[in-house]
Write an enzyme that holds these catalytic residues in place. Structure first.
Site, PDB file in Angstrom:
ATOM      1  N   ARG A 176       0.825  -1.217   0.000  1.00 22.60           N
ATOM      2  CA  ARG A 176       0.000   0.000   0.000  1.00 22.60           C
ATOM      3  C   ARG A 176       0.845   1.247   0.000  1.00 22.60           C
ATOM      4  O   ARG A 176       1.888   1.290   0.642  1.00 22.60           O
ATOM      5  CB  ARG A 176      -0.831   0.080   1.281  1.00 22.60           C
ATOM      6  CG  ARG A 176      -1.916  -0.888   1.384  1.00 22.60           C
ATOM      7  CD  ARG A 176      -2.828  -0.469   2.545  1.00 22.60           C
ATOM      8  NE  ARG A 176      -3.614  -1.627   2.898  1.00 22.60           N
ATOM      9  CZ  ARG A 176      -3.398  -2.358   3.971  1.00 22.60           C
ATOM     10  NH1 ARG A 176      -2.452  -2.029   4.824  1.00 22.60           N
ATOM     11  NH2 ARG A 176      -4.145  -3.413   4.179  1.00 22.60           N
ATOM     12  N   GLU A 301       7.967 -19.609  16.833  1.00 22.03           N
ATOM     13  CA  GLU A 301       7.494 -20.524  15.793  1.00 22.03           C
ATOM     14  C   GLU A 301       8.656 -20.959  14.909  1.00 22.03           C
ATOM     15  O   GLU A 301       9.275 -20.127  14.246  1.00 22.03           O
ATOM     16  CB  GLU A 301       6.495 -19.732  14.937  1.00 22.03           C
ATOM     17  CG  GLU A 301       5.210 -20.443  14.662  1.00 22.03           C
ATOM     18  CD  GLU A 301       4.212 -19.542  13.958  1.00 22.03           C
ATOM     19  OE1 GLU A 301       3.495 -18.811  14.645  1.00 22.03           O
ATOM     20  OE2 GLU A 301       4.171 -19.577  12.722  1.00 22.03           O
ATOM     21  N   ASP A 351      -7.452 -19.921   4.005  1.00 23.41           N
ATOM     22  CA  ASP A 351      -7.693 -19.102   5.201  1.00 23.41           C
ATOM     23  C   ASP A 351      -9.023 -19.554   5.813  1.00 23.41           C
ATOM     24  O   ASP A 351      -9.827 -20.220   5.157  1.00 23.41           O
ATOM     25  CB  ASP A 351      -7.778 -17.615   4.822  1.00 23.41           C
ATOM     26  CG  ASP A 351      -6.404 -17.029   4.516  1.00 23.41           C
ATOM     27  OD1 ASP A 351      -5.408 -17.555   5.048  1.00 23.41           O
ATOM     28  OD2 ASP A 351      -6.330 -16.070   3.744  1.00 23.41           O
TER      29      ASP A 351
END
Ligand code: UDP
Length: 369
Positions: A176, A301, A351
């Protein structure tokens, strides 16, 4: 007892399907080999904090139908994911936006200057259409960001070179030219109040649920209990890997519980974008819920290649694995009474909202049989 559906796997796909079929008067038995429901969206409460035990999940969708659907069962908070990328101690806002560009390139102050910088840097591609993740990333954000924030993170995450990965993986992230750190472009976003378990519990109301059941080891018995079967486990495991095994990425999670630290990193998700750390991110779970309790829980993670006995998290959708999946899919399509669904059953980087869409589509097609 004869069930209409045996549903193997109590994750989001299975639970959504079970809910809808139960609502339409069908009897469903849901089994799972774990000792809890929820699949990978399951949360474990540690010291009053919902810990995303199988990796962070942030619900986001632009699909109003899906948003209304989940809101029937649970309210969502106003969490907006805005991760921070940590490059050797330099902190950058994600996703790639004006905050990232202006920090990385001090001479860039306006959107036009940022665009020009990226245009300049993507000249290395000579106008070529991106055919892999590396080219896609350079074409979106230029060489500097690719090198600092994409290359090594992606290598850790996927265990392979960015040239060997499909472009779509990086297209998940917005780019963006505004000062907007929202990781998602979707209209709706949040974390269920009370955690994901509430959602799954509600979805499974009215279905029979049995835990600690290894379906593949008790196939005959469970097959004889239902007219049709929805299988949401790994498709290659279902076929005993007879065409070879699909590659998956797995994650190892290392939790640290602090009683004397209330705020470890000031953000729910911090990415670590170099090989200096073996983990890809640290999750500080309390920030998902604006939880101001004492103490905190963080999770590091560590991605690695899946091997027998590991949990599968991400399908590796490169050409080789996609071809192999297609062969398994052909076998699956020839099954008369077994349907495959979900991330593991369809080898798809779904998702959560897309999981619900797919489960509801399956419900429709089952009702029209
Ligand atoms: N990615 C990156 N740098 C980051 C975060 C993500 O290069 O700091 C890339 C990486 O290739 C990753 C992909 O973007 O696999 C998608 O990231 P996302 O956060 O959507 O992955 P998920 O949350 O599903 O693990």
């Amino acid at each position: 007892m004869m069930y209409d559906y045996l549903i193997v796997g109590a994750g989001l796909f299975g639970a959504t399907f079970a809910h809808e079929m139960t609502k339409s008067g069908k009897k469903c038995l849901v089994i799972d080999r774990r000792n809890h429901i929820g699949g990978n969206i399951y949360c474990e409460n540690i010291n009053g904090i919902n810990v995303h035990k199988y990796g962070a999940h942030i619900f986001h969708t632009s699909n109003e139908k899906v948003w209304n659907y989940v809101n029937q069962f649970v309210d969502f908070n106003n969490y907006i994911n805005s991760p921070i990328a940590n490059y050797n101690g330099e902190l950058y806002n994600m996703p790639f936006n004006m905050n990232t560009f202006t920090k990385l390139w001090p001479d860039v102050k306006t959107p036009e200057q940022a665009r020009n910088k990226i245009e300049e840097q993507k000249k290395v591609l000579n106008g070529k259409q991106p055919e892999n993740l590396e080219e896609q990333a350079i074409s979106l954000v230029g060489v500097d960001i690719y090198k600092k924030l994409v290359k090594e993170y992606t290598e850790k995450q996927w265990g392979r070179d960015c040239k060997e990965l499909p472009p779509f993986i990086i297209k998940r992230l917005p780019v963006r030219f505004t000062f907007n750190n929202n990781y998602f472009n979707d209209r709706y976003q949040g974390i269920p109040i009370g955690g994901y378990n509430v959602l799954i519990e509600k979805l499974l109301e009215g279905s029979d649920v049995e835990l600690n059941i290894d379906y593949l080891k008790n196939k005959e018995k469970y097959n004889s209990m239902a007219k049709r079967i929805l299988y949401t486990g790994m498709i290659d495991e279902y076929y005993n890997y007879k065409l070879g095994n699909l590659e998956w990425r797995t994650l190892k999670f290392e939790n640290e519980i602090f009683n004397d630290i209330d705020n470890y990193q000031g953000v729910a998700v911090m990415n670590f974008n170099t090989h200096n750390e073996k983990y890809t991110r640290i999750i500080e779970h309390k920030h998902f819920e604006f939880n101001d309790c004492k103490g905190t829980v963080i999770t590091k993670e560590y991605p690695s290649a899946w091997k027998l006995g590991d949990e599968a998290y991400y399908p590796v959708n490169d050409e080789k694995n996609s071809d192999l999946y297609k062969q398994y899919e052909t076998l699956a399509n020839n099954e008369e009474n077994v349907i495959f669904g979900g991330r593991l059953g369809q080898y798809k980087y779904y998702d959560m909202d897309k999981v619900i869409v797919a489960a509801l589509e399956l419900v429709d097609s089952e009702k029209n049989r």
